[in-house]
Design a protein around this motif. Structure first.
Motif, short mmCIF file in Angstrom:
data_model
loop_
_atom_site.label_atom_id
_atom_site.label_comp_id
_atom_site.label_asym_id
_atom_site.label_seq_id
_atom_site.Cartn_x
_atom_site.Cartn_y
_atom_site.Cartn_z
N SER A 8 -5.31 23.39 34.52
CA SER A 8 -4.23 22.44 34.87
C SER A 8 -4.81 21.14 35.41
CB SER A 8 -3.29 23.07 35.90
OG SER A 8 -3.96 23.37 37.10
N ILE A 9 -5.91 21.21 36.17
CA ILE A 9 -6.54 19.99 36.69
C ILE A 9 -7.09 19.15 35.55
CG2 ILE A 9 -8.51 19.15 38.03
CD1 ILE A 9 -8.01 21.40 40.00
N THR A 10 -7.68 19.81 34.56
CA THR A 10 -8.19 19.09 33.38
C THR A 10 -7.05 18.35 32.67
OG1 THR A 10 -9.88 20.80 33.06
CG2 THR A 10 -9.47 19.33 31.21
N LYS A 11 -5.91 19.03 32.52
CA LYS A 11 -4.75 18.40 31.88
C LYS A 11 -4.25 17.21 32.70
CE LYS A 11 -3.17 22.81 29.97
NZ LYS A 11 -2.15 23.86 30.05
N LYS A 12 -4.26 17.34 34.03
CA LYS A 12 -3.80 16.24 34.89
C LYS A 12 -4.70 15.01 34.75
CE LYS A 12 -1.54 19.03 38.48
NZ LYS A 12 -1.60 19.47 39.89
N ILE A 13 -6.00 15.24 34.68
CA ILE A 13 -6.94 14.12 34.54
C ILE A 13 -6.72 13.40 33.21
CG2 ILE A 13 -9.39 13.52 34.29
CD1 ILE A 13 -9.99 15.82 36.26
N VAL A 14 -6.55 14.18 32.14
CA VAL A 14 -6.29 13.59 30.82
C VAL A 14 -4.98 12.81 30.83
CG1 VAL A 14 -5.75 14.14 28.41
CG2 VAL A 14 -7.64 15.30 29.56
N THR A 15 -3.94 13.39 31.43
CA THR A 15 -2.63 12.73 31.50
C THR A 15 -2.72 11.42 32.27
OG1 THR A 15 -1.56 14.90 31.49
CG2 THR A 15 -0.21 13.03 32.15
N THR A 16 -3.46 11.43 33.38
CA THR A 16 -3.63 10.21 34.19
C THR A 16 -4.28 9.10 33.37
OG1 THR A 16 -3.88 11.55 36.19
CG2 THR A 16 -4.64 9.28 36.30
N MET A 17 -5.31 9.46 32.59
CA MET A 17 -6.00 8.45 31.79
C MET A 17 -5.09 7.89 30.71
SD MET A 17 -8.85 6.98 31.96
CE MET A 17 -8.68 5.39 31.17
N LEU B 231 6.83 0.00 37.00
CA LEU B 231 6.79 0.74 38.26
C LEU B 231 6.91 2.24 38.03
CD1 LEU B 231 9.06 -1.57 40.47
CD2 LEU B 231 6.56 -1.46 40.41
N ILE B 232 7.69 2.62 37.02
CA ILE B 232 7.84 4.05 36.70
C ILE B 232 6.51 4.62 36.23
CG2 ILE B 232 9.00 5.71 35.20
CD1 ILE B 232 11.41 3.84 35.14
N ILE B 233 5.82 3.87 35.35
CA ILE B 233 4.52 4.32 34.85
C ILE B 233 3.53 4.43 36.01
CG2 ILE B 233 2.60 3.81 33.30
CD1 ILE B 233 4.57 2.33 31.50
N LEU B 234 3.52 3.41 36.89
CA LEU B 234 2.62 3.44 38.05
C LEU B 234 2.92 4.63 38.95
CD1 LEU B 234 2.24 -0.28 39.23
CD2 LEU B 234 0.44 1.26 38.45
N ALA B 235 4.20 4.93 39.13
CA ALA B 235 4.59 6.07 39.97
C ALA B 235 4.05 7.38 39.40
CB ALA B 235 6.11 6.13 40.09
N PHE B 236 4.15 7.53 38.07
CA PHE B 236 3.59 8.72 37.42
C PHE B 236 2.09 8.81 37.65
CE2 PHE B 236 7.44 9.04 34.63
CZ PHE B 236 7.70 10.37 34.88
N ILE B 237 1.40 7.67 37.47
CA ILE B 237 -0.05 7.65 37.63
C ILE B 237 -0.45 8.07 39.03
CG2 ILE B 237 -2.08 6.15 37.68
CD1 ILE B 237 -0.75 4.48 35.46
N PHE B 238 0.15 7.46 40.04
CA PHE B 238 -0.23 7.77 41.42
C PHE B 238 0.16 9.18 41.82
CE2 PHE B 238 -0.40 3.07 41.90
CZ PHE B 238 -1.67 2.98 42.44
#
Length: 415
Positions: free
Chosen positions: A3-12, A44-51
């Protein structure tokens, strides 16, 4: 860790999407378009997802450990005063009801046990396995030995805590070790539970892959410690390297950091394996896991070289295009490294239990391995074409399609 690997990929992905979206809005801004006012707030929505993903991932890897250590320290006296005894008594009653084959009362008891305050991770897994066995109407007699083992482990932890408090000894990292045993999948008690479970529930002799996957759970904290040690070493040698090395300082330091981290993690973990009674067999199997780590390291160094080339090569393109080239190189680095990280974590989790899941084998090992092999071949062919942007784009599309498929499969697989 999957799940952490997926989160890192999603963030990028979201980060690249943010910059592309910003460039898209800039076109409207220059024309004073009403569309700019309409679409600008969505940034702002995209930034909120990223953070939110960054905070969640950072909390899972680093801050989560600190919070768990503080929580364990805070609750230690309460554990010793009452909660150890409550848990032991609850497990003993569960064992009695299990032997009497009173399923209805056993269900009620498991509901009460789930509400206990002191529940180490190996006990949580035991209760979950027992509940699943009841729901599936399986034979429960094998769980008697597992509950007995769990009681003995908790009693041992209680005695250890009492002795530490009575003698008032100053043991290095005692709190860290006890919190790790309470919370982590890499703890000796968690590994011991799965080993006992495999011994009892597996009708055939356990194979070496099951044994190894349990020992490989230790490698997660080892990798984190190795990275921190290597980072500290590189910080110390960087000022000297800047004066001694005339060119390519970034690549040399980055390659040193990645290589030293990987070697340290492999050597450190192999020392643990040599302590195991089955070390001769396990070391041979562990070479597959170590090979995946080495491939990840080589891929990272390759990516660092390409990133530096992107930053240093003079082009006639505008600044925005250069920024996108840099971001796509970073995206390629994350996606390609994540492929092997996903294979690595899936190998550990797939063989950890007795039961083998062929869908996970394809989704988490075979397909990403094929994808990584294909993009590696394309990269080798691309060297003769002086890094054609076309083939680079093909690789990005191949990896992106795979990770989109993983996201779509996640709710179905729940793994």
């Amino acid at each position: 860790m999957r799940s952490i690997t997926k989160k890192i990929v999603t963030t990028m992905f979201l980060l690249v999407l943010y910059f592309i979206y910003s460039a898209f809005l800039k076109e409207f801004q220059e024309k004073n378009s009403v569309l700019f006012s309409l679409f600008d707030p969505f940034k702002l929505i995209i930034l909120a997802f990223i953070f939110s993903i960054i905070v969640s991932t950072f909390n899972s890897i680093f801050l989560g450990w600190i919070k768990k250590i503080n929580a364990y320290q805070k609750n230690r006296n309460s554990f010793l005063l009452i909660y150890f005894d409550e848990t032991i008594a609850g497990l003993k009653k569960t064992q009695i009801l299990l032997k009497s084959k009173n399923t209805q009362e056993l269900k009620s008891q498991l509901s009460l046990v789930n509400k206990l305050t002191y529940k180490p991770i190996f006990m949580k897994v035991l209760i979950e396995d027992l509940i699943n066995a009841i729901i599936c109407e399986k034979d429960l007699s094998d769980f008697d030995a597992l509950i007995e083992n769990c009681i003995e482990q908790i009693e041992g932890i209680k005695v250890s805590e009492q002795n530490h408090l009575i003698t008032n000894k100053r043991e290095a990292f005692f709190d860290v070790r006890k919190s790790y045993e309470y919370n982590s999948q890499g703890s000796k008690f968690y590994i011991d539970y799965y080993q006992k479970k495999q011994d009892i529930l597996s009708k055939n002799r356990r194979n070496e892959w099951n044994l190894l996957s349990l020992q490989m759970l230790r490698i997660y904290p080892i990798i984190i410690y190795s990275v921190l040690i290597s980072l500290l070493a590189c910080i110390l040698i960087t000022p000297l390297a800047v004066f001694v090395i005339k060119g390519n300082t970034f690549i040399i330091i980055a390659a040193t950091f990645v290589s030293f981290s990987t070697c340290l993690a492999v050597i450190w973990h192999s020392i643990y394996l040599f302590k195991d009674p089955n070390s001769r067999v396990l070391i041979k199997r562990a070479m597959l896991f170590y090979l995946v780590l080495i491939i990840m390291a080589i891929n990272l160094i390759w990516c660092f070289v390409n990133i530096q080339n992107t930053l240093t090569v003079q082009t006639t393109e505008n600044g925005q295009q250069e920024l996108f080239n840099f971001l796509f190189e970073i995206l390629y680095c994350v996606l390609s490294t994540a492929l092997m990280a996903y294979v690595f974590t899936t190998l550990i989790e797939l063989f950890r239990d007795v039961y083998f899941n062929k869908i996970i084998l394809w989704e988490g090992i075979i397909v990403p391995s094929i994808v990584f092999f294909v993009i590696s071949i394309i990269n080798i062919l691309n060297l003769s074409l002086k890094n054609s942007q076309f083939y680079f784009s093909i690789n990005l599309w191949i990896m992106s399609l795979y990770w989109i498929g993983v996201w779509m499969m996640t709710p179905i697989l729940k793994f």
